[in-house]
Design an enzyme around this catalytic site. Structure first.
Site, PDB file in Angstrom:
ATOM      1  N   HIS A 290       0.833  -1.084  -0.086  1.00 41.18           N
ATOM      2  CA  HIS A 290       0.050   0.016   0.073  1.00 41.18           C
ATOM      3  C   HIS A 290       0.927   1.117   0.043  1.00 41.18           C
ATOM      4  O   HIS A 290       2.089   1.156   0.406  1.00 41.18           O
ATOM      5  CB  HIS A 290      -0.867   0.053   1.176  1.00 41.18           C
ATOM      6  CG  HIS A 290      -2.011   1.076   1.279  1.00 41.18           C
ATOM      7  ND1 HIS A 290      -1.457   2.108   1.818  1.00 41.18           N
ATOM      8  CD2 HIS A 290      -3.116   1.063   1.125  1.00 41.18           C
ATOM      9  CE1 HIS A 290      -2.741   3.132   1.891  1.00 41.18           C
ATOM     10  NE2 HIS A 290      -3.674   2.135   1.210  1.00 41.18           N
TER      11      HIS A 290
ATOM     12  N   ASP B 280       2.912  -4.633   8.222  1.00 38.06           N
ATOM     13  CA  ASP B 280       1.745  -3.878   7.946  1.00 38.06           C
ATOM     14  C   ASP B 280       0.552  -4.719   8.162  1.00 38.06           C
ATOM     15  O   ASP B 280       0.351  -5.526   7.286  1.00 38.06           O
ATOM     16  CB  ASP B 280       2.059  -3.088   6.583  1.00 38.06           C
ATOM     17  CG  ASP B 280       0.718  -2.450   6.063  1.00 38.06           C
ATOM     18  OD1 ASP B 280      -0.263  -2.390   7.112  1.00 38.06           O
ATOM     19  OD2 ASP B 280       0.514  -1.909   5.382  1.00 38.06           O
TER      20      ASP B 280
ATOM     21  N   GLN C  94      -4.493  -4.933   7.163  1.00 34.85           N
ATOM     22  CA  GLN C  94      -5.749  -5.864   6.709  1.00 34.85           C
ATOM     23  C   GLN C  94      -5.680  -7.398   7.489  1.00 34.85           C
ATOM     24  O   GLN C  94      -6.733  -8.197   7.103  1.00 34.85           O
ATOM     25  CB  GLN C  94      -5.514  -6.255   5.337  1.00 34.85           C
ATOM     26  CG  GLN C  94      -5.378  -4.929   4.211  1.00 34.85           C
ATOM     27  CD  GLN C  94      -7.235  -4.688   4.386  1.00 34.85           C
ATOM     28  OE1 GLN C  94      -8.119  -5.182   4.576  1.00 34.85           O
ATOM     29  NE2 GLN C  94      -7.005  -3.278   3.866  1.00 34.85           N
TER      30      GLN C  94
ATOM     31  N   LYS D 153     -10.225  -0.664  10.343  1.00 32.23           N
ATOM     32  CA  LYS D 153     -10.578  -1.851  10.014  1.00 32.23           C
ATOM     33  C   LYS D 153     -10.893  -3.200  10.593  1.00 32.23           C
ATOM     34  O   LYS D 153     -11.099  -4.252  10.245  1.00 32.23           O
ATOM     35  CB  LYS D 153      -9.192  -2.067   8.960  1.00 32.23           C
ATOM     36  CG  LYS D 153      -9.003  -0.948   7.984  1.00 32.23           C
ATOM     37  CD  LYS D 153      -8.018  -1.406   7.283  1.00 32.23           C
ATOM     38  CE  LYS D 153      -7.196  -0.123   6.394  1.00 32.23           C
ATOM     39  NZ  LYS D 153      -7.985   0.139   5.234  1.00 32.23           N
TER      40      LYS D 153
ATOM     41  N   CYS E   5      -4.873   2.551  -3.693  1.00 33.97           N
ATOM     42  CA  CYS E   5      -3.447   2.967  -3.014  1.00 33.97           C
ATOM     43  C   CYS E   5      -2.394   1.953  -3.261  1.00 33.97           C
ATOM     44  O   CYS E   5      -1.513   1.880  -2.451  1.00 33.97           O
ATOM     45  CB  CYS E   5      -3.579   3.537  -1.450  1.00 33.97           C
ATOM     46  SG  CYS E   5      -4.692   4.721  -1.282  1.00 33.97           S
TER      47      CYS E   5
HETATM   48  N1  C6P Z   1      -6.512   0.316   2.817  1.00 36.05           N
HETATM   49  C1  C6P Z   1      -8.196   0.012   1.370  1.00 36.05           C
HETATM   50  O1  C6P Z   1      -9.227   0.528   0.894  1.00 36.05           O
HETATM   51  P1  C6P Z   1      -4.925   3.740   7.088  1.00 36.05           P
HETATM   52  O2  C6P Z   1      -5.607   4.662   6.017  1.00 36.05           O
HETATM   53  O3  C6P Z   1      -3.832   4.370   7.621  1.00 36.05           O
HETATM   54  O4  C6P Z   1      -6.080   3.223   8.154  1.00 36.05           O
HETATM   55  O5  C6P Z   1      -4.413   2.383   6.464  1.00 36.05           O
HETATM   56  C2  C6P Z   1      -3.427   2.345   5.516  1.00 36.05           C
HETATM   57  C3  C6P Z   1      -3.148   0.926   4.942  1.00 36.05           C
HETATM   58  C4  C6P Z   1      -1.969   0.499   5.098  1.00 36.05           C
HETATM   59  N2  C6P Z   1      -1.649  -0.858   4.585  1.00 36.05           N
HETATM   60  C5  C6P Z   1      -2.690  -1.466   3.994  1.00 36.05           C
HETATM   61  C6  C6P Z   1      -2.327  -2.880   3.612  1.00 36.05           C
HETATM   62  C7  C6P Z   1      -4.052  -0.980   3.739  1.00 36.05           C
HETATM   63  O6  C6P Z   1      -4.824  -1.459   3.221  1.00 36.05           O
HETATM   64  C8  C6P Z   1      -4.334   0.436   4.110  1.00 36.05           C
HETATM   65  C9  C6P Z   1      -5.489   1.037   4.041  1.00 36.05           C
HETATM   66  C10 C6P Z   1      -7.640   1.005   2.765  1.00 36.05           C
HETATM   67  O7  C6P Z   1      -7.581  -0.797   1.015  1.00 36.05           O
HETATM   68  C11 C6P Z   1      -7.564   2.334   2.381  1.00 36.05           C
HETATM   69  S1  C6P Z   1      -6.639   2.996   1.071  1.00 36.05           S
END
Ligand code: C6P
Length: 405
Positions: free
Chosen positions: A121, A198, A201, A224, A363
């Protein structure tokens, strides 16, 4: 497990959208919240609201106790050795930026390598690009194979003594691939590299235990995993946190301040300048209680059944190309491209039938380029989704084929 009863814990799911029952398939972007989490927030604002760590009055004491109890709960939830290893952040993105700006600035020199993967991401890529520019370190990536897994031969050649940090996604938000976290951390450790996982998910979808995985840092986002937006976690091994300088300066992170200089508290306070998201942390604690009452193994199994069933049924839609692993263990999402429609048009069409999905690059622009698609449509599931909802999705995809052809 009575999944239909569990689903009724989520008031938002019981509504019509565009004249159809809502089918919410966008939990990878943000999950829905159960009543217990919503009640914890209401209770906090109706009874206990005050700033933490600052005042001696009753409400402040209650707010502080609830906030710190959430930290303890989070530490236990991910198998951290101590609650002092839990830093509250705004989310995964902020956690990664914190590590890049503290540990990274302190430890990286020209000639060092930061190793990521081709499925990151942007949150786990851009901060390392910035850090490489500032420190002179080199950023490299492990390529992704056609089946959506990491290239094992490339791991072999790339992971050498020059690598100071391996930062990688646990479950890809665009492919559903589950990376072998434990194995990768062990390999990184063998060449003396630190590791950042990370878990945006994976945490809340499967058991994630930092001691078992052996990572140095883990980031995840509350929103999430049934908690509110605005709260997230950076776990760091104390041995590393202790040596890291602060990033943000301000109230609560200091021991003493003169007009010229300051001394800092130990972790985690050193990294939590200013008033934190108190309600968010309490909501995260309530979300952890809720998820644990169902059981992370049960959630993982249900997630897995849903996504395997979805891959099977969706695979029969003519003109569909599903990205990521086609069988075996995968995260609870299916990203795909339908030859007759742009992802944004398809998402709009599905929305007009009450089905909520996400379309675009998610992203992960480098990954879209790697698979030569402008973007994908993504259906993502959580334990409150049902087989009937996947059947409805497949019906809508067949209808879309007719509509767009
Ligand atoms: N992915 C998706 O629709 P934040 O925005 O900080 O809570 O998370 C960022 C992030 C980092 N790593 C991974 C693997 C992610 O999936 C995400 C967030 C969302 O896939 C929003 S772009």
């Amino acid at each position: 497990m009575d999944w239909h009863r569990i689903r009724s814990d989520f008031p938002i799911l019981d509504q019509q959208v565009n004249g159809h029952p809502l089918v919410y398939l966008d939990s990878a972007a943000s999950s829905q919240k159960p009543r217990t989490v919503i009640s914890a927030l209401t209770h906090y604002y109706e009874r206990d609201n005050a700033n933490v760590h600052r005042a001696l009055h009753e409400l402040s004491a209650r707010a502080t106790d609830a906030f710190e109890a959430a930290r303890k709960k989070t530490a236990r939830f991910i198998g951290a050795a101590s609650e002092d290893e839990i830093i509250f952040t705004r989310g995964s993105t902020e956690g990664i930026n914190l590590v890049a700006n503290t540990w990274g600035m302190q430890n990286l020199r020209p000639g060092d390598v930061i190793l990521v993967t081709g499925m990151e991401h942007h949150s786990n890529l851009v901060p390392w690009q910035l850090l490489a520019q500032r420190t002179g370190a080199t950023l490299k990536h492990i390529p992704v194979l056609d089946d959506g897994t990491l290239d094992p031969a490339a791991i072999e050649t790339l992971l050498d003594e020059r690598v100071k940090l391996l930062a990688f996604v646990h479950i890809s938000n665009s492919l559903g691939t589950i990376n072998p976290a434990r194995e990768l951390c062990a390999r990184a450790k063998a060449v003396g590299a630190a590791t950042l996982l990370d878990g945006a998910q994976s945490v809340g979808h499967m058991p994630v235990n930092v001691a078992e995985i052996g990572c140095d840092f883990l980031v995840f986002s509350g929103h999430k995993m049934c908690a509110p937006t605005g709260i997230g976690v950076l776990y760091g091994r104390m041995e590393l946190l202790e040596k890291m300088p602060p990033w943000h300066g301000g109230g609560e992170m200091i021991l003493s301040v003169t007009l010229e200089a300051s001394t800092y508290k130990p972790p985690p306070q050193r990294f939590e300048a200013g008033t934190p998201d108190i309600a968010g942390a309490i909501g995260l604690g309530a979300a952890i209680d809720y998820l644990e009452s169902i059981g992370l193994e049960n959630i993982h199994r249900h997630d897995h059944n849903l996504s395997n069933y979805a891959v099977q049924c969706m695979g029969e839609v003519p003109g569909i190309r599903i990205l990521g692993p086609q069988s075996g263990q995968r995260g609870s999402l299916v990203a795909f491209h339908l030859d007759c429609a742009h992802p944004h048009d398809l998402v709009e069409f599905a929305n007009s039938h009450g089905v909520a999905m996400r379309g675009g690059h998610h992203c992960t622009q480098p990954l879209m380029r790697r698979f030569q698609v402008p973007g994908t449509t993504r259906a993502s599931f959580y334990f409150y989704n049902t087989i009937e909802e996947i059947n409805r999705l497949v019906e809508v995809l067949h209808a879309a084929r007719k509509f767009f052809s």
